[in-house]
Design a protein around this motif. Structure first.
Motif, PDB file in Angstrom:
ATOM      1  N   SER A  87      -3.957   5.042   3.074  1.00  0.00           N
ATOM      2  CA  SER A  87      -4.503   4.727   1.753  1.00  0.00           C
ATOM      3  C   SER A  87      -3.495   3.958   0.903  1.00  0.00           C
ATOM      4  O   SER A  87      -3.826   2.957   0.276  1.00  0.00           O
ATOM      5  CB  SER A  87      -4.872   5.995   1.000  1.00  0.00           C
ATOM      6  OG  SER A  87      -6.098   6.455   1.456  1.00  0.00           O
ATOM      7  N   PHE A  88      -2.251   4.457   0.895  1.00  0.00           N
ATOM      8  CA  PHE A  88      -1.261   3.799   0.035  1.00  0.00           C
ATOM      9  C   PHE A  88      -0.765   2.491   0.633  1.00  0.00           C
ATOM     10  O   PHE A  88      -0.335   1.596  -0.100  1.00  0.00           O
ATOM     11  CB  PHE A  88      -0.123   4.758  -0.303  1.00  0.00           C
ATOM     12  CG  PHE A  88      -0.507   5.689  -1.417  1.00  0.00           C
ATOM     13  CD1 PHE A  88      -0.481   5.255  -2.728  1.00  0.00           C
ATOM     14  CD2 PHE A  88      -0.964   6.978  -1.145  1.00  0.00           C
ATOM     15  CE1 PHE A  88      -0.880   6.088  -3.765  1.00  0.00           C
ATOM     16  CE2 PHE A  88      -1.362   7.814  -2.168  1.00  0.00           C
ATOM     17  CZ  PHE A  88      -1.332   7.372  -3.478  1.00  0.00           C
ATOM     18  N   LEU A  89      -0.844   2.345   1.957  1.00  0.00           N
ATOM     19  CA  LEU A  89      -0.569   1.041   2.551  1.00  0.00           C
ATOM     20  C   LEU A  89      -1.538   0.010   1.980  1.00  0.00           C
ATOM     21  O   LEU A  89      -1.163  -1.096   1.604  1.00  0.00           O
ATOM     22  CB  LEU A  89      -0.736   1.092   4.078  1.00  0.00           C
ATOM     23  CG  LEU A  89       0.474   1.476   4.912  1.00  0.00           C
ATOM     24  CD1 LEU A  89       0.080   1.596   6.373  1.00  0.00           C
ATOM     25  CD2 LEU A  89       1.590   0.459   4.765  1.00  0.00           C
ATOM     26  N   GLN A  90      -2.814   0.398   1.894  1.00  0.00           N
ATOM     27  CA  GLN A  90      -3.814  -0.530   1.363  1.00  0.00           C
ATOM     28  C   GLN A  90      -3.559  -0.831  -0.104  1.00  0.00           C
ATOM     29  O   GLN A  90      -3.673  -1.978  -0.546  1.00  0.00           O
ATOM     30  CB  GLN A  90      -5.212   0.058   1.513  1.00  0.00           C
ATOM     31  CG  GLN A  90      -5.670   0.096   2.947  1.00  0.00           C
ATOM     32  CD  GLN A  90      -7.032   0.737   3.065  1.00  0.00           C
ATOM     33  OE1 GLN A  90      -7.960   0.338   2.383  1.00  0.00           O
ATOM     34  NE2 GLN A  90      -7.150   1.723   3.920  1.00  0.00           N
ATOM     35  N   ILE A  91      -3.199   0.211  -0.864  1.00  0.00           N
ATOM     36  CA  ILE A  91      -2.915  -0.011  -2.284  1.00  0.00           C
ATOM     37  C   ILE A  91      -1.728  -0.965  -2.433  1.00  0.00           C
ATOM     38  O   ILE A  91      -1.758  -1.912  -3.222  1.00  0.00           O
ATOM     39  CB  ILE A  91      -2.634   1.331  -2.993  1.00  0.00           C
ATOM     40  CG1 ILE A  91      -3.924   2.155  -3.045  1.00  0.00           C
ATOM     41  CG2 ILE A  91      -2.090   1.105  -4.400  1.00  0.00           C
ATOM     42  CD1 ILE A  91      -3.734   3.589  -3.472  1.00  0.00           C
ATOM     43  N   GLY A  92      -0.686  -0.748  -1.627  1.00  0.00           N
ATOM     44  CA  GLY A  92       0.481  -1.629  -1.677  1.00  0.00           C
ATOM     45  C   GLY A  92       0.165  -3.048  -1.247  1.00  0.00           C
ATOM     46  O   GLY A  92       0.656  -4.010  -1.813  1.00  0.00           O
ATOM     47  N   LEU A  93      -0.698  -3.163  -0.259  1.00  0.00           N
ATOM     48  CA  LEU A  93      -0.963  -4.476   0.329  1.00  0.00           C
ATOM     49  C   LEU A  93      -1.884  -5.337  -0.534  1.00  0.00           C
ATOM     50  O   LEU A  93      -1.748  -6.547  -0.582  1.00  0.00           O
ATOM     51  CB  LEU A  93      -1.571  -4.294   1.722  1.00  0.00           C
ATOM     52  CG  LEU A  93      -1.777  -5.545   2.568  1.00  0.00           C
ATOM     53  CD1 LEU A  93      -0.463  -6.279   2.788  1.00  0.00           C
ATOM     54  CD2 LEU A  93      -2.384  -5.187   3.913  1.00  0.00           C
ATOM     55  N   PHE A  94      -2.822  -4.720  -1.214  1.00  0.00           N
ATOM     56  CA  PHE A  94      -3.839  -5.526  -1.898  1.00  0.00           C
ATOM     57  C   PHE A  94      -3.676  -5.600  -3.407  1.00  0.00           C
ATOM     58  O   PHE A  94      -4.504  -6.179  -4.089  1.00  0.00           O
ATOM     59  CB  PHE A  94      -5.235  -5.025  -1.530  1.00  0.00           C
ATOM     60  CG  PHE A  94      -5.544  -5.221  -0.085  1.00  0.00           C
ATOM     61  CD1 PHE A  94      -5.621  -6.499   0.445  1.00  0.00           C
ATOM     62  CD2 PHE A  94      -5.723  -4.140   0.762  1.00  0.00           C
ATOM     63  CE1 PHE A  94      -5.875  -6.693   1.790  1.00  0.00           C
ATOM     64  CE2 PHE A  94      -5.977  -4.326   2.110  1.00  0.00           C
ATOM     65  CZ  PHE A  94      -6.054  -5.602   2.631  1.00  0.00           C
TER      66      PHE A  94
ATOM     67  N   GLY B   9       4.178   4.454   2.106  1.00  0.00           N
ATOM     68  CA  GLY B   9       3.016   3.595   2.334  1.00  0.00           C
ATOM     69  C   GLY B   9       2.921   2.507   1.279  1.00  0.00           C
ATOM     70  O   GLY B   9       2.602   1.357   1.572  1.00  0.00           O
ATOM     71  N   CYS B  10       3.253   2.884   0.073  1.00  0.00           N
ATOM     72  CA  CYS B  10       3.159   1.964  -1.048  1.00  0.00           C
ATOM     73  C   CYS B  10       4.160   0.813  -0.962  1.00  0.00           C
ATOM     74  O   CYS B  10       3.887  -0.284  -1.418  1.00  0.00           O
ATOM     75  CB  CYS B  10       3.403   2.766  -2.316  1.00  0.00           C
ATOM     76  SG  CYS B  10       2.543   2.177  -3.714  1.00  0.00           S
ATOM     77  N   VAL B  11       5.357   1.066  -0.416  1.00  0.00           N
ATOM     78  CA  VAL B  11       6.397   0.029  -0.437  1.00  0.00           C
ATOM     79  C   VAL B  11       6.518  -0.777   0.865  1.00  0.00           C
ATOM     80  O   VAL B  11       7.137  -1.825   0.870  1.00  0.00           O
ATOM     81  CB  VAL B  11       7.792   0.593  -0.810  1.00  0.00           C
ATOM     82  CG1 VAL B  11       7.758   1.217  -2.200  1.00  0.00           C
ATOM     83  CG2 VAL B  11       8.288   1.591   0.214  1.00  0.00           C
ATOM     84  N   ILE B  12       5.928  -0.284   1.956  1.00  0.00           N
ATOM     85  CA  ILE B  12       6.065  -1.019   3.219  1.00  0.00           C
ATOM     86  C   ILE B  12       5.501  -2.452   3.130  1.00  0.00           C
ATOM     87  O   ILE B  12       6.189  -3.402   3.488  1.00  0.00           O
ATOM     88  CB  ILE B  12       5.440  -0.232   4.395  1.00  0.00           C
ATOM     89  CG1 ILE B  12       6.349   0.947   4.755  1.00  0.00           C
ATOM     90  CG2 ILE B  12       5.264  -1.127   5.626  1.00  0.00           C
ATOM     91  CD1 ILE B  12       5.783   1.857   5.832  1.00  0.00           C
ATOM     92  N   PRO B  13       4.271  -2.633   2.610  1.00  0.00           N
ATOM     93  CA  PRO B  13       3.753  -4.010   2.560  1.00  0.00           C
ATOM     94  C   PRO B  13       4.634  -4.935   1.723  1.00  0.00           C
ATOM     95  O   PRO B  13       4.934  -6.056   2.142  1.00  0.00           O
ATOM     96  CB  PRO B  13       2.376  -3.851   1.922  1.00  0.00           C
ATOM     97  CG  PRO B  13       2.004  -2.436   2.139  1.00  0.00           C
ATOM     98  CD  PRO B  13       3.280  -1.671   2.124  1.00  0.00           C
ATOM     99  N   SER B  14       5.087  -4.442   0.553  1.00  0.00           N
ATOM    100  CA  SER B  14       5.978  -5.252  -0.289  1.00  0.00           C
ATOM    101  C   SER B  14       7.197  -5.707   0.494  1.00  0.00           C
ATOM    102  O   SER B  14       7.574  -6.871   0.452  1.00  0.00           O
ATOM    103  CB  SER B  14       6.503  -4.426  -1.462  1.00  0.00           C
ATOM    104  OG  SER B  14       5.471  -4.072  -2.305  1.00  0.00           O
TER     105      SER B  14
END
Lengths: 191, 190
Positions: B9-16, B82-87
């Motif tokens: 969920s937080f990967l998606q939040i971070g990514l989009f 999860g939140c910071v990986i995409p960044s």
């Protein structure tokens, strides 16, 4: 060999501590971190020049996720590669992480505390002053070159973000394209 | 399993979430409240209120809060990660491209176009924070009772000190918090 290792350790420690301190004071949204990073790494430590700093902020804005995280991550990367990026990432995430973990346990008391909200209200006015201070300096740097295109872009982008609730990605794309078309450096021969 | 779901969920939040703090709100709403029911709407409002009172990005604050509520510190770690990986991945990839090609004239042109725009965007973010801070309802008005005079005084004093003495900004913010906060508390008592 030992000196080099010490120097690197010192660099990591400075990166970590500075981003930790700065992150602990970025109240009120991602942009607040930009003046703080600018003041420390450009004006204070002279590690990065202002143009490169603005470039890094532009990259941070083109990256998904929180601006504050992206900007300090990029400064870490610029100074010490991937390891540097990890160090500044940790420094930036740690303050909100720790504070929020604690607050989540007794958040209603925190939310309704009069002293907490009075101090924060006082601080918010200073945050606005900190941003304005850095913006005055940055805008002056754009204007003092007396080149019409950058000034126009600055004014237009400002007007558009104030008047319309427009996604920054759109502004970045438009200004990047305009720059590529009209603001490429003149060749030496043409000077 | 809950860890994996939170990470996702937080990967998606971070990514989009492009474009600053509030851009992530609809996604947090979608993932955290609607899809998984990890928070109720009123808890979410509390997270927003507290986010404005604590340092750091809203997405990170929400991740920590939700993670803590659901699975304690390991949960908070998972959600924040999860939140910071995409960044991290995207920022470093873009930085590599930038440092590789920044001597090219097209790249220089792009950056010449972006720099004044970045200054403008910081200015407009500053303006909205200023409006929020100086007017009681966060709406510009010339009625005297709508203007927060303590905030105006703190603002002007901070700006003068910053321009003239060029002190450490964090010291100015801390001093404003203490002095401004004391002024608000005293006004409340009168």
């Amino acid at each position: 060999m030992e000196d080099k290792k010490d120097g690197k350790l010192k660099l990591f420690l400075t990166l970590f501590l500075e981003t930790l301190k700065i992150s602990a004071f970025t109240f009120g949204g991602g942009y607040v971190i930009v003046p703080l990073l600018q003041k420390k790494f450009v004006d204070g430590l002279h590690w990065i020049d202002e143009d490169e700093m603005l470039d890094l902020v532009a990259i941070a804005q083109s990256t998904p996720g929180p601006l504050a995280i992206n900007a300090s991550l990029l400064i870490g990367y610029r100074m010490a590669g991937f390891a540097g990026a990890m160090v500044t990432l940790l420094g930036t995430v740690l303050p909100p992480f720790v504070i929020m973990s604690v607050v989540s346990v007794f958040y209603i008391a925190f939310r309704d505390n009069r002293i907490v909200s009075a101090v924060l209200k006082g601080m918010q006015a200073a945050v606005a002053a900190v941003i304005l201070d850095v913006v005055i300096t940055m805008a002056h740097n754009v204007i003092k070159d007396k080149r019409i295109f950058p000034i126009l872009i600055m004014l237009a982008a400002f007007a558009v973000t104030i008047v319309f609730d427009i996604n920054v990605v759109f502004i970045i794309i438009v200004c990047g394209v305009l720059g590529a078309l009209f603001m490429r450096p003149k060749k030496e021969a043409e000077k | 399993m809950i860890y994996f779901q939170m990470l996702l969920s937080f990967l998606q939040i971070g990514l989009f979430s492009f474009g600053g703090g509030y851009a992530s709100l609809p996604l947090i709403n979608e993932q955290i409240i609607k899809a998984h029911g990890w928070l109720t709407m009123s808890e979410f409002t509390d997270v927003l209120t507290i986010s404005q009172m604590t340092p750091g990005p809203i997405a990170i604050n929400a991740a920590t809060f939700v993670g803590m509520r659901i699975a304690g510190i390991p949960g908070a770690l998972t959600a924040t990660l999860g939140c910071v990986i995409p960044s991290t991945v995207v920022a470093i990839a873009l930085a590599k491209i930038y440092y590789k090609y920044r001597e090219m004239s097209v790249m220089k042109g792009v950056m010449n176009g972006l720099r004044p725009a970045v200054v403008a965007m910081i200015a407009s973010a500053g303006l909205s924070i200023m409006v929020q801070a100086l007017w009681a309802d966060g709406i510009v008005s010339f009625a005297a009772d709508k203007i927060d005079f303590i905030a105006v005084a703190v603002f002007i004093a901070s700006l003068l000190v910053l321009r003239i003495f060029k002190p450490n900004q964090i010291a100015v913010m801390a001093a404003a918090g203490v002095l401004g906060g004391a002024a608000y508390l005293i006004m409340d008592m009168i």
